[in-house]
Structure formats: C-alpha cells, structure tokens
Design an enzyme around this catalytic site. Structure first.
Site, PDB file in Angstrom:
ATOM      1  CG  HIS A   4      -2.040   0.951   1.180  1.00 31.74           C
ATOM      2  ND1 HIS A   4      -2.070   2.047   0.334  1.00 31.74           N
ATOM      3  CD2 HIS A   4      -3.208   1.002   1.875  1.00 31.74           C
ATOM      4  CE1 HIS A   4      -3.203   2.711   0.520  1.00 31.74           C
ATOM      5  NE2 HIS A   4      -3.910   2.102   1.446  1.00 31.74           N
TER       6      HIS A   4
ATOM      7  CG  HIS B  22      -5.342   5.893  -0.974  1.00 30.21           C
ATOM      8  ND1 HIS B  22      -6.120   4.775  -0.830  1.00 30.21           N
ATOM      9  CD2 HIS B  22      -5.270   6.117  -2.313  1.00 30.21           C
ATOM     10  CE1 HIS B  22      -6.503   4.330  -2.024  1.00 30.21           C
ATOM     11  NE2 HIS B  22      -5.989   5.127  -2.937  1.00 30.21           N
TER      12      HIS B  22
ATOM     13  CE1 TYR C  79      -4.162   5.819   5.996  1.00 30.97           C
ATOM     14  CE2 TYR C  79      -4.642   5.235   3.721  1.00 30.97           C
ATOM     15  CZ  TYR C  79      -5.071   5.629   4.981  1.00 30.97           C
ATOM     16  OH  TYR C  79      -6.408   5.841   5.220  1.00 30.97           O
TER      17      TYR C  79
HETATM   18  C1  LIG Z   1     -15.052   1.130   2.411  1.00 27.89           C
HETATM   19  C2  LIG Z   1     -13.802   1.410   1.661  1.00 27.89           C
HETATM   20  C3  LIG Z   1     -12.573   1.045   2.220  1.00 27.89           C
HETATM   21  C4  LIG Z   1     -11.376   1.261   1.518  1.00 27.89           C
HETATM   22  N1  LIG Z   1     -10.193   0.803   2.046  1.00 27.89           N
HETATM   23  C5  LIG Z   1      -9.054   0.835   1.292  1.00 27.89           C
HETATM   24  C6  LIG Z   1      -7.873   0.168   1.728  1.00 27.89           C
HETATM   25  O1  LIG Z   1      -7.815  -0.495   2.777  1.00 27.89           O
HETATM   26  N2  LIG Z   1      -6.777   0.266   0.917  1.00 27.89           N
HETATM   27  C7  LIG Z   1      -6.786   0.968  -0.240  1.00 27.89           C
HETATM   28  O2  LIG Z   1      -5.766   1.031  -0.919  1.00 27.89           O
HETATM   29  N3  LIG Z   1      -7.908   1.575  -0.681  1.00 27.89           N
HETATM   30  C8  LIG Z   1      -9.038   1.501   0.039  1.00 27.89           C
HETATM   31  N4  LIG Z   1     -10.210   2.046  -0.456  1.00 27.89           N
HETATM   32  C9  LIG Z   1     -10.233   2.594  -1.825  1.00 27.89           C
HETATM   33  C10 LIG Z   1     -10.681   1.500  -2.820  1.00 27.89           C
HETATM   34  O3  LIG Z   1      -9.713   0.473  -2.951  1.00 27.89           O
HETATM   35  C11 LIG Z   1     -10.937   2.067  -4.221  1.00 27.89           C
HETATM   36  O4  LIG Z   1      -9.740   2.588  -4.731  1.00 27.89           O
HETATM   37  C12 LIG Z   1     -11.997   3.153  -4.207  1.00 27.89           C
HETATM   38  O5  LIG Z   1     -13.133   2.724  -3.475  1.00 27.89           O
HETATM   39  C13 LIG Z   1     -12.439   3.529  -5.619  1.00 27.89           C
HETATM   40  O6  LIG Z   1     -13.040   2.430  -6.253  1.00 27.89           O
HETATM   41  P1  LIG Z   1     -14.653   2.346  -6.391  1.00 27.89           P
HETATM   42  O7  LIG Z   1     -15.084   3.657  -6.929  1.00 27.89           O
HETATM   43  O8  LIG Z   1     -14.860   1.199  -7.340  1.00 27.89           O
HETATM   44  O9  LIG Z   1     -15.216   2.095  -5.040  1.00 27.89           O
HETATM   45  C14 LIG Z   1     -11.417   1.886   0.250  1.00 27.89           C
HETATM   46  C15 LIG Z   1     -12.652   2.274  -0.289  1.00 27.89           C
HETATM   47  C16 LIG Z   1     -13.821   2.036   0.387  1.00 27.89           C
HETATM   48  C17 LIG Z   1     -15.137   2.423  -0.252  1.00 27.89           C
END
Ligand SMILES: Cc1cc2nc3c(=O)[nH]c(=O)nc-3n(C[C@H](O)[C@H](O)[C@H](O)COP(=O)(O)O)c2cc1C
Length: 375
Positions: free
Chosen positions: A179, A182, A184
């Site tokens: 990771h 974002h 981190y």
């Molecule tokens: C509930 C939730 C939790 C997420 N947790 C993570 C995470 O642990 N690691 C990460 O890299 N991105 C995380 N994301 C981002 C998602 O991996 C993804 O990039 C983002 O939701 C955009 O995709 P989508 O529009 O299809 O939801 C999270 C998103 C959501 C909605």
C-alpha cells in the site's frame, strides 16, 4: 438438434482473458479493490471474512486484493478491528481466507499496510506506539505528536514488510500488494508535502522514492522470484484530494522507474474516477501513463460501474450505475490490463458474473448501507 450458444458479451470477450502477473495466472481481468471493513476483532479475520471474499471469487472476480492489513510494526495501525498480517493466530486465520478463495476458483493477495503519520496516539492495537513518518509531519502539514523516523525505524519497517510478504507466500497467498497510496506511510515518503528529510530519503522525486524502493527490494528478496509484487500508489491523499505526487509524466517516471527496478511486477494506479485524463495533451489516465512509462501490467480503478465519487460514497451517499463501455475500449487498446472494482462489488457480490454474462440490467446501484455489513 443444433445447440446455439448466444454470442459472448463484449464485456466477457475483453474481461475474460487470463493474464500472467509474473508467475501467477489470473483467470480474468477483474480485481476486487482493497477495502478496509473493520470486521476482524483482535486483528483476526473470521469465518465471515472467509465467506465475504470467497463469495466474490466464486462469482467471477479473478484477483482479490484484501483490505489493508497491518504489517508487524507497533506503529503500523490504529484499529483493533482491522486485520493484522503478523502473529500466529492472525496468520492462521488469513490462511483460511486464502484457502476459501482458492476453493472458489479465485486468486488473492493481501494488501500490506503501514499508516505512518495518520496514526493518532493512544489508539489500539499498540496504544503506546508513536505515529512515525518521514518528517513527523501530518497530511495537513502540521507537526503533531509524530516522530521523524530514525535509521532503526526505517530498518524495522522494511523488515516488517519483508516478513509479511514471506508469510503471505508461506501461508498460501498468490502475491502481495504494497500500500503505497492515499497518504499512508509509503506515500508520505513519496510526497513532498510530508517528506522534508535532508538525508538520502528526501529531496527530489528519486530520493523520496528510496524508502519505498528499499521495501520493494526487501520484499522481492524475501519471496520466490515468480511471486508477484504489486505496488499501489495514487496522486490523491486521504484528506487532500487535489494533492499530486507528480505534475508531469517526467516526474511520474522518476518515481515509477526505481520502483520497477527494485522488483515491482504490477502497478495499481489508484484514481477516484478512471475516465479522467491524468496529464494535459493525452487521454491516458494514471494507469495508462503508468503502463506507458514502465511497460508493466497495470490495474486501473475508480468509480467503475458507478456515477458517483467514492469519497461521497464512503461518507454515506449512494451512487447510480454507469456504463463501462469506455473502460472496455481502453482495455481493448491495452492502455491498462486489469480493472479493480470497489463499491460496486461491496454492494453486489455477483457484480463480476453479471457483467461477464451481459446481465447488466441486474446490477444494483450503490447504497452506502453496504458499508455496514460483510455480506
Ligand atoms: C469502504 C472502503 C474502504 C477502503 N479501504 C481501502 C484500503 O484499505 N486500501 C486501499 O488502498 N484503498 C481503500 N479504499 C479505496 C478502494 O480500494 C478504491 O480505490 C476506491 O473505493 C475507488 O473504487 P470504487 O469507486 O470502485 O469504489 C477503500 C474504499 C472504500 C469504499
């Protein structure tokens, strides 16, 4: 009697092609995006987590990237309900998750995570651990209770990632995702806004990439040569959506080249809307540029199948459906290779099988209530 098979949907033709990621063959191009769910008390994923992932693998997701899971460093996280990727009990539980997904015909990698300066002091699982980062600076630019990482801290975190990757291979996972997105820890080094170091780990984009590249190299050394290492990165930060790591393709290349050289097999370019061009003068999105600059297989992501930004979706808003025809066009042009789906797959475990079968009329629009359950 002649049996006629209906013509495969265009989505099926394009998304059903297997792909090799280093030594791993993934049966199709659909990836489940990593999503933190906080359903693992004590950092241990239970039977409900096994079913949650296996259900999606059984319904056509080719590769699952798990929710972010903490590496074995006391400052890595701040929730006792987010799964950990260290400790005997935690790893035994993760082995069952991998087994369940394999039995359902899918492949799975854990997303290895250290939150760095996002950590608030006094939080579980290790309340006394300080927040650590490149310069003790938070994402909003303030200096808080955090600590600038020492040489010892850097070595400890590098070792924690390498050990987690070795454990992932040992307990049956198909690869790892680091990771680096974002805002981190790894991204705090990559981004000038949080990295003000005067040593070899700060300065120009190549220097800021040094820590992440050393982690990649250590991970690469701790696993078999054919074990895929995926690196996720983003321009945006969790509380700063306009932040940018790279203003130009040249700056992006300066960051991605050392990562690829250190052993990244696949890049996962995280954007909030996959259809937006990244730099002026080209229609390529961030994943498209990543593939063009590195030649590596690349995953795109961001509001696939949905017409509403995921941040709003995360904050509790719903999202209507959107066609993926433009996404299929870009995949067909090989601008990128795989597509990660987040919220649409939370909402509908059968999203992949419905899309592959052309049953798009059966897809469900996103409702933030999906965040509350692990169904
Ligand atoms: C509930 C939730 C939790 C997420 N947790 C993570 C995470 O642990 N690691 C990460 O890299 N991105 C995380 N994301 C981002 C998602 O991996 C993804 O990039 C983002 O939701 C955009 O995709 P989508 O529009 O299809 O939801 C999270 C998103 C959501 C909605």
């Amino acid at each position: 009697m002649t049996v006629t098979t209906p013509p495969a949907s265009r989505a099926a033709e394009i998304l059903s092609r297997p792909i090799a990621l280093n030594g791993l063959t993934v049966p199709n191009r659909i990836v489940m995006a990593p999503m933190t769910r906080q359903f693992s008390p004590g950092g241990i994923p239970g039977e409900d987590v096994v079913s949650y992932y296996s259900r999606r693998a059984a319904a056509g997701v080719g590769l699952i990237v798990t929710e972010g899971t903490y590496v074995g460093h006391d400052s890595a996280g701040q929730s006792s309900r987010i799964p950990r990727f260290h400790g005997e009990e935690q790893l035994a539980a993760w082995a069952k998750v991998a087994e369940g997904v394999h039995a359902a015909g899918g492949t799975i990698v854990p997303q290895l995570w250290h939150i760095g300066m996002v950590r608030k002091q006094g939080q579980p699982p290790f309340a006394d651990a300080p927040a650590v980062g490149p310069s003790g600076i938070r994402l909003d630019g303030t200096e808080g209770e955090g600590k600038e990482m020492t040489r010892q801290d850097l070595d400890d975190v590098i070792r924690a990632f390498a050990e987690a990757a070795a454990d992932a291979e040992r307990i049956g996972f198909d690869g790892v995702e680091l990771h680096g997105a974002h805002g981190y820890l790894l991204d705090q080094f990559l981004w000038a806004g949080t990295n003000r170091r005067a040593d070899a780990y700060g300065g120009d984009p190549v220097a800021r990439t040094k820590f992440a590249a050393e982690i990649v190299a250590a991970v690469r050394d701790s696993v078999s040569p054919e074990f895929p290492v995926i690196f996720r990165y983003s321009q945006w930060k969790s509380d700063n959506y306009d932040a940018r790591l790279a203003e130009t393709p040249e700056e992006l290349e300066a960051i991605l080249t050392p990562l690829a050289a250190a052993g990244v097999d696949v890049f996962h370019a995280s954007t909030r809307r996959y259809w937006l061009p990244e730099f002026e003068g080209s229609d390529l999105n961030l994943a498209g540029w990543t593939k063009k600059l590195t030649g590596k297989p690349t995953i795109t992501v961001g509001s696939v199948g949905l017409d509403g930004d995921f941040i709003k979706g995360f904050m509790g808003e719903g999202s209507p459906l959107k066609s993926i025809d433009d996404l299929l066009d870009s995949l067909e042009r090989e601008e990128y290779d795989m597509v990660a789906v987040g919220r649409a797959l939370l909402q509908d475990p059968e999203w992949a099988s419905k899309v592959l079968a052309g049953r798009t009329d059966e897809l469900k629009s996103y409702d933030a209530a999906a965040l509350k359950t692990l169904s």
